[in-house]
Design a protein around this motif. Structure first.
Motif, PDB file in Angstrom:
ATOM      1  N   VAL A  94      -3.137   0.804  -3.842  1.00  0.00           N
ATOM      2  CA  VAL A  94      -2.769  -0.574  -3.531  1.00  0.00           C
ATOM      3  C   VAL A  94      -1.947  -1.097  -4.701  1.00  0.00           C
ATOM      4  O   VAL A  94      -2.372  -0.996  -5.854  1.00  0.00           O
ATOM      5  CB  VAL A  94      -4.024  -1.439  -3.324  1.00  0.00           C
ATOM      6  CG1 VAL A  94      -3.623  -2.895  -3.099  1.00  0.00           C
ATOM      7  CG2 VAL A  94      -4.851  -0.924  -2.155  1.00  0.00           C
ATOM      8  N   LEU A 104      -0.159  -6.390   3.990  1.00  0.00           N
ATOM      9  CA  LEU A 104       0.203  -5.387   2.987  1.00  0.00           C
ATOM     10  C   LEU A 104       1.434  -4.615   3.459  1.00  0.00           C
ATOM     11  O   LEU A 104       1.445  -4.069   4.563  1.00  0.00           O
ATOM     12  CB  LEU A 104      -0.960  -4.414   2.766  1.00  0.00           C
ATOM     13  CG  LEU A 104      -2.171  -4.906   1.971  1.00  0.00           C
ATOM     14  CD1 LEU A 104      -3.240  -3.825   1.922  1.00  0.00           C
ATOM     15  CD2 LEU A 104      -1.777  -5.305   0.564  1.00  0.00           C
ATOM     16  N   VAL A 126      -8.769   0.821   2.962  1.00  0.00           N
ATOM     17  CA  VAL A 126      -7.867  -0.320   2.734  1.00  0.00           C
ATOM     18  C   VAL A 126      -7.411  -0.850   4.085  1.00  0.00           C
ATOM     19  O   VAL A 126      -6.347  -0.485   4.601  1.00  0.00           O
ATOM     20  CB  VAL A 126      -6.675   0.095   1.841  1.00  0.00           C
ATOM     21  CG1 VAL A 126      -5.774  -1.120   1.588  1.00  0.00           C
ATOM     22  CG2 VAL A 126      -7.168   0.669   0.517  1.00  0.00           C
ATOM     23  N   VAL A 180       0.870  -1.163   0.000  1.00  0.00           N
ATOM     24  CA  VAL A 180       0.000   0.000   0.000  1.00  0.00           C
ATOM     25  C   VAL A 180       0.914   1.221   0.000  1.00  0.00           C
ATOM     26  O   VAL A 180       1.743   1.380   0.905  1.00  0.00           O
ATOM     27  CB  VAL A 180      -0.981   0.007   1.192  1.00  0.00           C
ATOM     28  CG1 VAL A 180      -0.232  -0.033   2.527  1.00  0.00           C
ATOM     29  CG2 VAL A 180      -1.878   1.246   1.133  1.00  0.00           C
ATOM     30  N   VAL A 236      -9.532  -7.364   1.413  1.00  0.00           N
ATOM     31  CA  VAL A 236      -8.169  -6.876   1.641  1.00  0.00           C
ATOM     32  C   VAL A 236      -7.427  -7.897   2.507  1.00  0.00           C
ATOM     33  O   VAL A 236      -7.850  -8.201   3.638  1.00  0.00           O
ATOM     34  CB  VAL A 236      -8.175  -5.502   2.335  1.00  0.00           C
ATOM     35  CG1 VAL A 236      -6.749  -5.004   2.541  1.00  0.00           C
ATOM     36  CG2 VAL A 236      -8.978  -4.496   1.512  1.00  0.00           C
TER      37      VAL A 236
END
Length: 776
Positions: free
Chosen positions: A588, A571, A543, A529, A567
């Motif tokens: 993203v 990340l 997110v 991200v 999601v």
């Protein structure tokens, strides 16, 4: 009194056609000069109609849809935009797939081509059949089965085609591909010009038409000296001076009437020729060039009237006596004061609008036209005084120089008339160039694209395999590097109801993602991200690991099934950087291994290409690869700036008009030069008979042209710079002089005169013979 005027003018017309060989030659020269001007005036009166027809035909074939999506029906057509560019020329392309027997047929077609076939414009057919069109033929792998009729084209040299398509409905997006039930613009478009663009148009028309008027006024005075000597005979049979002047005006009227006929013929020939040429990207059909009846009637009345008035004005200082013409024994000096009133009056008309800019409404049309006209007319009135004042002070020099100077001292008015038109054209062109250069910054914006990282962008259809496409582009001749990414948007709610927050998703290889963000270590299957760019707040809000987000289906139109993506955890953080397109987006970032199948089908694919411009046709090879990968691909060359379409069209039209005016200037100057040589035939023959060398006489003729044109160009530069400064002050732009352009325009004017002088040398050499003294 009216009867007397009519009788005397009629007598002059009769003398023009019954005056023997000399009279016939004078009428012919006048007619050709006037005819060239009339032809350009008729062309100008036809321009509004030509533009109107072009816009109407473009509107009639409009194929974009507005409003809610249409369902498939018997009267629907799926049409896709397949435009391309070839060697800098736009090629309009459409893929078509009728969905029923009542599908609308595009203007210019009788039926649609089947898949694998295409119908093309005549110009495109010609290009594809030539050696120059080989690369384009490779890009359009369809069999030609017909040509588009005139009513489906906006110009005779337009490159356009319709090709049969398959399964186009799968690409419906309301943008590149649409389902329509009719062609044509659904509502009248708004093409309101801002005040500065309107000012540009007004100035352009005045500047381009003023030289034409000057040349017509000059043409009706061809052969004036010989005519005046013939008129002296009328005094011997009882004609008074006023009657003689009216008869002279009748002779000019005769030449102008024949000139109207010549001009009509020239216009019809030029109108037919217009269908086979393209000037600065603009082409028309001959049928477009229909002059407005009212404007054509105005030309038909104004030209003969101007011929009479100009002749009467020219004879005001000539005393025609029974035993000869008193013209040059002791010419009175020209007065300066009234000549200065014209440019001063022009400045006074423009002064109230200084500083108005575009924020205080439209500029006053009458003041603009009047002010510019007076300033340009000031060139024609000041130039004879300038030439007379300068040549009166010229003296010593070679024999050729002395012959030229003496001739100019005796007839400075004739010399000034010959270069009046070119001086007016140069003055107007300098002012136009300054105005264009001063305001172009307002109509040119920075695209933000980094042309050092990529020089071309190719947008592929949604769901395309962009990873494979990158490999094909990388193997293309002239392509150094190909960076391919896929993208879509995520919303916190179903796209049918409309999300309240969105986040961009970018998919690509590790190398591609590094063009968008600074990443830690990266391998296929990683997810990131990126923050620090635009939309940071929405990305941070929606997110979040475990949250279900909705994927944009068909550009947010809400068509299709609701596709979701949860999601995942893990990340990794990255920092957004400015991408090749000039944007810095928080998003993203996913490598291909982390993208589920349901998402990959909804990705919009973009490939950024670094192109080796030293390779011939590198961009054309890249476009051909794009067409092989995806017939609906949109390949665009990048530039650092983008210019307003309206501003560009006005500038293009101006250059097209300037080319026509320069052609007229050259032709009219040549006719004028030949007429002056004819007038001096006996003088040249006498000098040759006395032993004067031809080289000396040739140089003297060259000096007679060079001195007035040098003075005319200096005066034109001064007036053009003054007008340019005033116009820039009116629009509120910074005053600046583009000296290379000023010198270039001045040089172009000088080049036209030099060319005309060189073309007149062969007839000059033929005239320089002692037998020219023979007479009957």
């Amino acid at each position: 009194m009216n009867a007397r005027w009519g009788r005397d003018l009629g007598l002059g017309v009769k003398f023009a056609f019954t005056g023997g060989r000399e009279g016939h030659i004078r009428v012919l020269l006048t007619a050709v000069g006037v005819g060239l001007g009339v032809a350009l005036l008729l062309l100008t009166t036809a321009i509004p109609n030509a533009l109107s027809v072009r816009h109407a035909r473009d509107d009639a074939r409009m194929d974009y849809t507005y409003g809610p999506p249409r369902a498939k029906a018997a009267n629907t057509l799926v049409i896709s935009d397949a435009d391309t560019t070839y060697h800098g020329e736009d090629v309009r392309g459409r893929l078509v797939e009728p969905e029923g027997p009542k599908a609308p047929v595009a203007p210019g077609l009788t039926r649609y081509p089947a898949p694998g076939e295409m119908v093309v414009s005549p110009a495109l057919k010609e290009l594809l059949g030539s050696g120059d069109g080989a690369l384009l033929r490779e890009r359009l792998p369809y069999r030609i089965v017909g040509t588009i009729a005139e009513n489906g084209l906006i110009g005779s040299r337009e490159l356009t085609y319709y090709a049969g398509g398959k399964n186009l409905a799968a690409h419906l997006d309301g943008w590149k591909t649409a389902r329509i039930s009719a062609f044509g613009r659904p509502s009248a478009s708004s093409n309101t010009l801002d005040p500065v663009l309107l000012l540009l148009i007004l100035v352009v028309f005045v500047v381009l038409l003023m030289p034409v008027a000057v040349f017509i006024a000059t043409a009706v005075r061809f052969g004036g000296e010989r005519r005046d000597r013939r008129l002296a005979a009328l005094r011997l049979v009882g004609s008074d001076s006023r009657m003689t002047r009216r008869i002279a005006a009748g002779e000019a009227l005769a030449g102008s009437l024949v000139g109207l006929a010549f001009g009509t013929v020239f216009f019809l020939l030029g109108r037919q020729l217009a269908g086979s040429v393209e000037v600065v990207g603009i082409s028309v059909f001959p049928s477009y060039l229909n002059p407005s009846p009212a404007l054509a009637a105005l030309v038909a009345v104004a030209v003969p009237a101007a011929a009479v008035l100009v002749t009467l004005f020219a004879l005001r200082r000539v005393v025609i006596e029974p035993l000869g013409v008193v013209r040059t024994a002791k010419p009175t000096r020209r007065r300066l004061w009234w000549r200065l009133l014209l440019p001063v009056g022009g400045l006074a008309m423009l002064a109230p609008m200084i500083g108005q800019g575009r924020s205080n409404g439209d500029f006053n049309t009458y003041l603009v036209i009047g002010g510019v006209l007076l300033l340009l007319i000031g060139v024609t009135t000041l130039l004879p005084w300038v030439v007379e004042a300068v040549v009166a002070r010229l003296g010593r020099g070679s024999l050729a120089w002395q012959l030229a100077v003496r001739r100019l001292q005796l007839s400075s008015g004739s010399a000034a008339r010959m270069v009046n038109g070119i001086a007016v054209a140069v003055a107007g062109a300098i002012a136009m160039q300054m105005l264009f250069a001063g305001v172009q910054g307002d109509y040119t914006k920075n695209t933000g694209r980094d042309t050092t990282r990529a020089q071309m962008q190719v947008n592929l259809s949604r769901g395309a395999d962009f990873g494979r496409a990158a490999g094909q582009f990388a193997a293309t001749k002239g392509v150094r590097k190909a960076t391919a990414i896929g993208s879509t948007e995520l919303g916190d709610r179903d796209w049918r109801s409309g999300p309240t927050g969105t986040a961009l998703v970018t998919v690509g290889s590790c190398a591609a993602l590094r063009e968008m963000a600074r990443l830690p270590s990266c391998t296929d299957g990683d997810m990131f991200v990126a923050t620090g760019g635009t939309n940071d707040a929405d990305v941070a809000k929606i997110v979040r690991p475990g949250r279900t987000l909705h994927i944009d289906d068909v550009n947010g139109t809400g068509r299709g099934k609701d596709v979701t993506w949860t999601v995942p955890g893990g990340l990794r953080q990255a920092t957004a950087i400015t991408g090749p397109s000039g944007t810095r987006d928080s998003s993203v970032l996913l490598t291909p291994g982390a993208v589920p199948e349901r998402m990959s089908r909804l990705l919009s694919a973009t490939v950024y290409l670094s192109v080796d411009t030293s390779v011939p046709d590198a961009f054309e090879h890249a476009r051909n690869t794009a067409a092989r990968i995806d017939p609906l691909a949109d390949a665009m060359e990048w530039s650092a700036t983008q210019r307003s379409a309206q501003f560009s069209s006005i500038r293009t039209g101006t250059f097209a008009g300037a080319i026509c005016v320069l052609a007229l200037i050259g032709a009219s100057l040549l006719v004028s030069q030949l007429e002056q040589l004819r007038e001096r035939r006996k003088l040249l023959s006498a000098l040759i008979a006395f032993g004067t060398r031809r080289r000396t006489l040739s140089l003297s003729v060259l000096w007679q042209t060079a001195i007035p044109i040098a003075l005319g160009l200096l005066l034109a530069s001064a007036v053009g710079l003054t007008l340019g400064v005033v116009l820039l002050e009116m629009v509120g732009s910074t005053v600046g002089v583009d000296w290379p352009s000023v010198l270039g325009l001045t040089g172009a004017g000088a080049a036209v005169v030099l060319t005309v002088t060189l073309l007149s040398l062969p007839p000059l050499l033929r005239l320089m013979r002692p037998d020219g003294l023979r007479t009957e």
